[in-house]
Design an enzyme around this catalytic site. Structure first.
Site, PDB file in Angstrom:
ATOM      1  N   ALA A   1       0.832  -1.202   0.000  1.00 21.61           N
ATOM      2  CA  ALA A   1       0.000   0.000   0.000  1.00 21.61           C
ATOM      3  C   ALA A   1       0.868   1.255   0.000  1.00 21.61           C
ATOM      4  CB  ALA A   1      -0.944   0.002   1.202  1.00 21.61           C
TER       5      ALA A   1
ATOM      6  N   GLY B   1       2.058   1.509  -3.450  1.00 24.79           N
ATOM      7  CA  GLY B   1       0.908   1.791  -4.306  1.00 24.79           C
ATOM      8  C   GLY B   1       0.414   3.218  -4.183  1.00 24.79           C
ATOM      9  N   ASP B   2       0.508   3.790  -2.993  1.00 29.35           N
ATOM     10  CA  ASP B   2       0.124   5.182  -2.787  1.00 29.35           C
ATOM     11  C   ASP B   2       0.963   6.088  -3.685  1.00 29.35           C
ATOM     12  OD1 ASP B   2      -1.133   7.444  -1.302  1.00 29.35           O
ATOM     13  OD2 ASP B   2       0.903   7.700  -0.521  1.00 29.35           O
ATOM     14  N   ALA B   3       2.265   5.845  -3.730  1.00 28.32           N
ATOM     15  CA  ALA B   3       3.168   6.654  -4.556  1.00 28.32           C
ATOM     16  C   ALA B   3       2.890   6.431  -6.047  1.00 28.32           C
ATOM     17  CB  ALA B   3       4.614   6.328  -4.223  1.00 28.32           C
TER      18      ALA B   3
ATOM     19  N   GLU C   1      -0.448   8.173  -6.943  1.00 26.01           N
ATOM     20  CA  GLU C   1      -0.342   9.634  -6.977  1.00 26.01           C
ATOM     21  C   GLU C   1       0.477  10.093  -8.177  1.00 26.01           C
ATOM     22  OE1 GLU C   1       0.818  13.565  -4.397  1.00 26.01           O
ATOM     23  OE2 GLU C   1       0.343  11.713  -3.322  1.00 26.01           O
TER      24      GLU C   1
END
Length: 124
Positions: free
Chosen positions: A10, A13-15, A18
């Site tokens: 996660a 995945g966030d990076a 975004e």
């Protein structure tokens, strides 16, 4: 590849998510604050949860299992967000991180399916 935890996926995945969103809003050129407002509207948990719901019918059983692992790993999030919404957003980020490492082509397919509003409504 060493087994990564759902929270590590996660985090990655966030990076990835975004960066994808930021790249989609580069053209036409805008003021810095306008870029920021557009991106924040897409990366907030509520919007990620909506995107997850739109993608879910297109996911494989293995991808659904990654979502489950991400949802179960999500701790309580910010107070402004309901726990279920936060879990859905974390699930989406977990899937993005997993696909970034294991199947970038599939990641690109799913990202292309997102219906990104070019001018999201500004919340007062």
């Amino acid at each position: 590849m060493q087994q990564l935890s759902p929270l590590a996926l996660a985090y990655l995945g966030d990076a990835v998510y975004e960066l994808y969103i930021r790249s989609r809003y580069l053209l036409p050129p805008k003021r810095s604050q306008d870029y920021h407002n557009l991106v924040v509207a897409q990366v907030r948990a509520e919007t990620q949860a909506e995107h997850l719901r739109s993608l879910t019918p297109h996911l494989t059983p293995a991808e659904l299992e990654i979502l489950r692992r991400g949802r179960n790993a999500a701790a309580s999030g910010p107070k402004r967000v309901e726990r279920e919404i936060y879990q859905q957003a974390t699930s989406l980020e977990t899937l993005m991180g997993y696909l970034y490492i294991t199947d970038p082509q599939r990641l690109n397919q799913l990202l292309a399916q997102l219906e990104l509003d070019r001018q999201p409504e500004q919340k007062a």
